[in-house]
Scaffold this active site. Sequence first.
Site, PDB file in Angstrom:
ATOM      1  N   LYS A 109       0.628  -1.443  -0.008  1.00  0.00           N
ATOM      2  CA  LYS A 109      -0.208  -0.089  -0.142  1.00  0.00           C
ATOM      3  C   LYS A 109       0.489   1.093  -0.482  1.00  0.00           C
ATOM      4  CE  LYS A 109      -3.846  -2.612   0.619  1.00  0.00           C
ATOM      5  NZ  LYS A 109      -5.051  -2.696  -0.153  1.00  0.00           N
TER       6      LYS A 109
HETATM    7  C1  LIG Z   1      -0.749  -7.922   2.468  1.00  0.00           C
HETATM    8  C2  LIG Z   1      -1.964  -8.068   0.726  1.00  0.00           C
HETATM    9  N1  LIG Z   1      -1.563  -8.434   0.024  1.00  0.00           N
HETATM   10  C3  LIG Z   1      -3.116  -8.453  -0.272  1.00  0.00           C
HETATM   11  C4  LIG Z   1      -4.079  -7.895  -0.859  1.00  0.00           C
HETATM   12  C5  LIG Z   1      -5.441  -7.098  -1.994  1.00  0.00           C
HETATM   13  O1  LIG Z   1      -5.486  -6.833  -2.112  1.00  0.00           O
HETATM   14  P1  LIG Z   1      -6.499  -6.185  -3.473  1.00  0.00           P
HETATM   15  O2  LIG Z   1      -7.193  -5.383  -2.009  1.00  0.00           O
HETATM   16  O3  LIG Z   1      -5.574  -4.936  -3.623  1.00  0.00           O
HETATM   17  O4  LIG Z   1      -6.942  -6.931  -4.069  1.00  0.00           O
HETATM   18  C6  LIG Z   1      -4.466  -6.800   0.352  1.00  0.00           C
HETATM   19  C7  LIG Z   1      -5.659  -5.763   1.200  1.00  0.00           C
HETATM   20  O5  LIG Z   1      -5.852  -6.248   0.095  1.00  0.00           O
HETATM   21  C8  LIG Z   1      -3.381  -6.994   1.631  1.00  0.00           C
HETATM   22  O6  LIG Z   1      -3.067  -5.991   2.267  1.00  0.00           O
HETATM   23  N1  LIG Z   2      -7.006  -5.331   2.001  1.00  0.00           N
HETATM   24  C1  LIG Z   2      -6.794  -3.959   2.062  1.00  0.00           C
HETATM   25  C2  LIG Z   2      -8.900  -3.605   1.948  1.00  0.00           C
HETATM   26  C3  LIG Z   2      -8.533  -2.431   1.493  1.00  0.00           C
HETATM   27  O1  LIG Z   2      -8.091  -2.300   0.249  1.00  0.00           O
HETATM   28  P1  LIG Z   2      -8.094  -1.087  -0.794  1.00  0.00           P
HETATM   29  O2  LIG Z   2      -7.211  -1.223  -2.130  1.00  0.00           O
HETATM   30  O3  LIG Z   2      -9.117  -0.404  -1.483  1.00  0.00           O
HETATM   31  O4  LIG Z   2      -7.766   0.640   0.461  1.00  0.00           O
HETATM   32  C4  LIG Z   2      -6.316  -3.150   3.729  1.00  0.00           C
HETATM   33  O5  LIG Z   2      -5.456  -3.700   4.452  1.00  0.00           O
HETATM   34  O6  LIG Z   2      -6.728  -1.697   4.417  1.00  0.00           O
END
Ligand SMILES: Cc1ncc(COP(=O)(O)O)c(C=O)c1O
Ligand SMILES: N[C@@H](CCOP(=O)(O)O)C(=O)O
Length: 465
Positions: free
Chosen positions: A113
């Site tokens: 993120k």
């Molecule tokens: C460690 C981790 N892996 C994978 C994901 C999945 O990613 P996305 O929500 O973009 O599919 C998340 C949260 O979004 C996450 O925090």
């Molecule tokens: N896995 C995410 C969930 C939120 O997803 P986002 O990519 O739309 O912000 C988290 O860790 O909060």
Amino acid sequence: MKYVSTRGLADTLSFEEVTLTGLARDGGLYMPASLPKMSFDDIRALRGLPYAEAAFRVIRPFVEGSLTDAELKAMLDETYGDTFRHASTAPLNQIGANDWLLELFHGPTLAFKDFALQLLGRFFDHFTARQGKRLTILGATSGDTGSAAIEAVRACENVSIFMLHPKGRVSEVQRRQMTTILAPNVVNIAVEGTFDDCQALVKAAFNDHAFRDEVSLGAVNSINWARVMAQIVYYFTAAVSLGAPERPVSFSVPTGNFGDIFAGYIARGMGLPIERLVIATNANDILARTLKTGSYAMGDVHATISPSMDIQISSNFERLMFDLAGRDGAAVRAYMDTFAANRSFSFAPAEYAALKDLFSAARVDDKETSATMQAVYKASGYVADPHTAVGIRAAEVCLPATGTPRVTLSTAHPAKFGAAVKAAVGVDPVLPAHLADLLGREERYQTLPNDLNALKALMRAGGRS
Ligand SMILES: Cc1ncc(COP(=O)(O)O)c(C=O)c1O
Ligand SMILES: N[C@@H](CCOP(=O)(O)O)C(=O)O
């Protein structure tokens, strides 16, 4: 560059407006009106560039008209300079003859993120200052977005942030990464519910136009196009390191809200030769079931050892639906209305065929996740976090073992999920030095029921209950 809503009824906006707007006013998500293309020469020219320079070349067309080259360059240099702890920012680590991990956890909060949120914080600073505007961010997190967003905006002058997490459903390290930031512009809220409840509260607040205007609401979730945009870059840098554009690459992506893999889909749409994109889900397998059946049908949320992916309603799937439906906002509205009424809808046959053509998917339960962590550790000594392990296993299930390189996105540092890692491989992963005292820091957060009115009241009171 102009941006259009997936539901076809909201105003067309610039990048600056989209970044400050979050959810479109018709309830949809913003998409670029057309995709910029990168030729094979453009892609080849990314080889060996510093990450910030590669990011500049990939991102530039998306921000056209809102940022000058000099402004964008300065923000990218700051974002991907000192804040990441690895010299190559997004390193590839080979764990098998044909298998690589794309390590995306070297940023300040140890998850992928940071790539987008560190940049988004700078966009917020720049655009709010330019417009003389304040922004009240409302976000939902299953653990990682929350800490990355708070870290990114804690020093922003014109931004305050309210972050919702599902009470008791994030790891201790994840919770503390959020709740120990005691800055006056940060309010952490534990919601009695699931991540889906938190995300629904965020969308409901945005869809309450009077409230949204009253507090000047903004988004840090992947609702915000800038989030997805920043995540496109590492698909390019990884692929060129492995021989693209001459050699195609496949990616396996641990998936919850469908944001990270959607960024890969956009990279492919821009011209990057990606052979296969694998949707890797845990027991919360709505997307794997959709690939199998053609119906997007809500199930119950299961608590797993990869809690950041304990998500049923994948927000960004709507962006893909928009493309599958020929960018027809009315068709997306009809699907979303059916889903709201019945908790499911079925794709038209041609759209389902296109979906299967674009993606593969696998569901990996906790037992397989732990077994994969053990197998990887035994074979290479590598300690993978549980989300990454879901991706590694899905790559094994969906992609041939030889031929096109298999790259799994390693989305989090194992120390964020110490208990699950210890249980699987017997190793206690160590937090990096800047978080070494995390478990001893003072925490501050409030608890709320899953109730929009209670949330609005708290936000109107500036977070004072
Ligand atoms: C460690 C981790 N892996 C994978 C994901 C999945 O990613 P996305 O929500 O973009 O599919 C998340 C949260 O979004 C996450 O925090
Ligand atoms: N896995 C995410 C969930 C939120 O997803 P986002 O990519 O739309 O912000 C988290 O860790 O909060």
